[in-house]
Write a protein that holds these residues in place. Structure first.
Motif, PDB file in Angstrom:
ATOM      1  N   ARG A 145     -28.469  36.476 -70.822  1.00 41.31           N
ATOM      2  CA  ARG A 145     -29.580  36.954 -71.641  1.00 41.31           C
ATOM      3  C   ARG A 145     -30.461  35.766 -72.047  1.00 41.31           C
ATOM      4  O   ARG A 145     -29.954  34.695 -72.377  1.00 41.31           O
ATOM      5  N   THR A 237     -37.075  43.398 -74.246  1.00 47.17           N
ATOM      6  CA  THR A 237     -37.688  42.762 -73.083  1.00 47.17           C
ATOM      7  C   THR A 237     -38.111  41.332 -73.407  1.00 47.17           C
ATOM      8  O   THR A 237     -38.415  40.997 -74.557  1.00 47.17           O
ATOM      9  N   GLU A 240     -41.241  36.697 -68.566  1.00 45.83           N
ATOM     10  CA  GLU A 240     -41.034  35.517 -67.737  1.00 45.83           C
ATOM     11  C   GLU A 240     -42.334  35.192 -67.016  1.00 45.83           C
ATOM     12  O   GLU A 240     -43.334  35.887 -67.189  1.00 45.83           O
ATOM     13  N   ALA A 245     -37.915  40.460 -68.092  1.00 49.01           N
ATOM     14  CA  ALA A 245     -36.468  40.641 -68.179  1.00 49.01           C
ATOM     15  C   ALA A 245     -36.185  41.701 -69.227  1.00 49.01           C
ATOM     16  O   ALA A 245     -36.933  41.841 -70.207  1.00 49.01           O
ATOM     17  N   GLU A 247     -32.955  44.486 -71.134  1.00 49.13           N
ATOM     18  CA  GLU A 247     -31.629  45.068 -71.286  1.00 49.13           C
ATOM     19  C   GLU A 247     -31.773  46.333 -72.110  1.00 49.13           C
ATOM     20  O   GLU A 247     -32.770  46.514 -72.818  1.00 49.13           O
ATOM     21  N   GLY A 258     -28.903  42.244 -67.658  1.00 51.99           N
ATOM     22  CA  GLY A 258     -29.428  41.422 -66.568  1.00 51.99           C
ATOM     23  C   GLY A 258     -30.595  42.032 -65.844  1.00 51.99           C
ATOM     24  O   GLY A 258     -30.814  41.754 -64.661  1.00 51.99           O
ATOM     25  N   ARG A 260     -34.352  42.875 -64.535  1.00 57.73           N
ATOM     26  CA  ARG A 260     -35.550  42.111 -64.203  1.00 57.73           C
ATOM     27  C   ARG A 260     -36.472  42.990 -63.375  1.00 57.73           C
ATOM     28  O   ARG A 260     -36.038  43.628 -62.408  1.00 57.73           O
TER      29      ARG A 260
END
Length: 272
Positions: A145, A237, A240, A245, A247, A258, A260
């Protein structure tokens, strides 16, 4: 066969057809509202990229049927999808499948099944208890994470009818509809298909980052716990450089980790 001997195994080729009706049903099953006309109206239809996974499900199923692992205990660990070009509103998909890798986790093996077509590359990771211990490599560890605070927190309410609808796309395992079958699988009641949950999450993700859900170019996620129809998912969220990214959790329990996603297209003005 030793689990390692399955690595590189050719699972064959298959061509499947679909029409606009099936693509629309898929969009509705993963949570698209009827007001998003370019996802549910044949005159403007754009196919959600994750629809490809319903057409490629034959490959991991074929590996189980060949006896690589016990289908009663193996679980879908994670999923990846890379889009090469948008799916047409209707047509045919020709796919080739193989066992790309087999990882040794000690007490279990992880089989990676890849499905390749001109439109996409998809990969299933299947966790098979009792098939490890053959001396192979452990494989990559789970992604960590991000250490920074999440950029946003979102909410996704699943529908009580969602698993029943998603079954009509081809994955008709009884545990997703029949309470008796779910209990035999160790669940208190019928639960959502993991691929349905993962696809459903892409809709609020796209909206949150100003992207169009049909512009999804890459997707990855790990299945940490089951989701039941009607559950509310709390999403976190992180932005990036070229991806988001994510969860998801239900009542504090992680269900997707994990995650993406990469979107290649901004959201145009909505026509309703």
């Amino acid at each position: 066969m030793n689990a390692a001997e399955w690595a590189g195994r050719d699972l064959g080729e298959r061509t499947v057809a679909y029409d606009e009706r099936e693509a629309i049903l898929y969009a509705l099953a993963v949570g698209a509202p009827a007001t998003d006309l370019d996802l549910v109206f044949e005159e403007r239809l754009r196919v959600l990229p994750t629809f490809a996974l319903t057409k490629a499900q034959w490959a991991p199923d074929a590996l189980g049927s060949l006896g690589a692992f016990d289908t009663r205990t193996a679980v879908h660990g994670s999923q990846r999808l890379e889009m090469r070009t948008p799916l047409p509103p209707a047509g045919e998909l020709t796919m080739k499948a193989r066992v790309a890798r087999v990882w040794d986790k000690g007490g279990a093996a992880v089989f990676e099944v890849e499905v390749d077509s001109e439109f996409f590359l998809a990969a299933w990771s299947l966790f098979a208890p009792g098939r490890g211990g053959f001396g192979g490599e452990r494989g990559p560890s789970a992604p960590k994470r991000p250490e920074t605070p999440p950029a946003r927190q979102l909410r996704l309410d699943t529908s009580p009818n969602q698993a029943a609808l998603y079954r009509l796309l081809g994955d008709r395992h009884h545990m997703h509809i029949d309470p008796g079958a779910a209990k035999a699988a160790g669940m208190p009641r019928p639960f959502m298909h993991g691929l349905c949950t993962l696809a459903a999450v892409t809709l609020p993700l796209a909206d949150a980052v100003g992207a169009h859900p049909a512009g999804l170019a890459e997707l990855a996620g790990r299945f940490a716990a089951p989701v039941f129809p009607g559950d509310r998912l709390d999403l976190r969220t992180w932005d990036e450089e070229d991806a988001v990214a994510f969860e998801a959790a239900v009542n504090g329990t992680p269900v997707l980790t994990g995650g993406r996603a990469v979107f290649r297209e901004a959201q145009p003005p909505v026509t309703r």
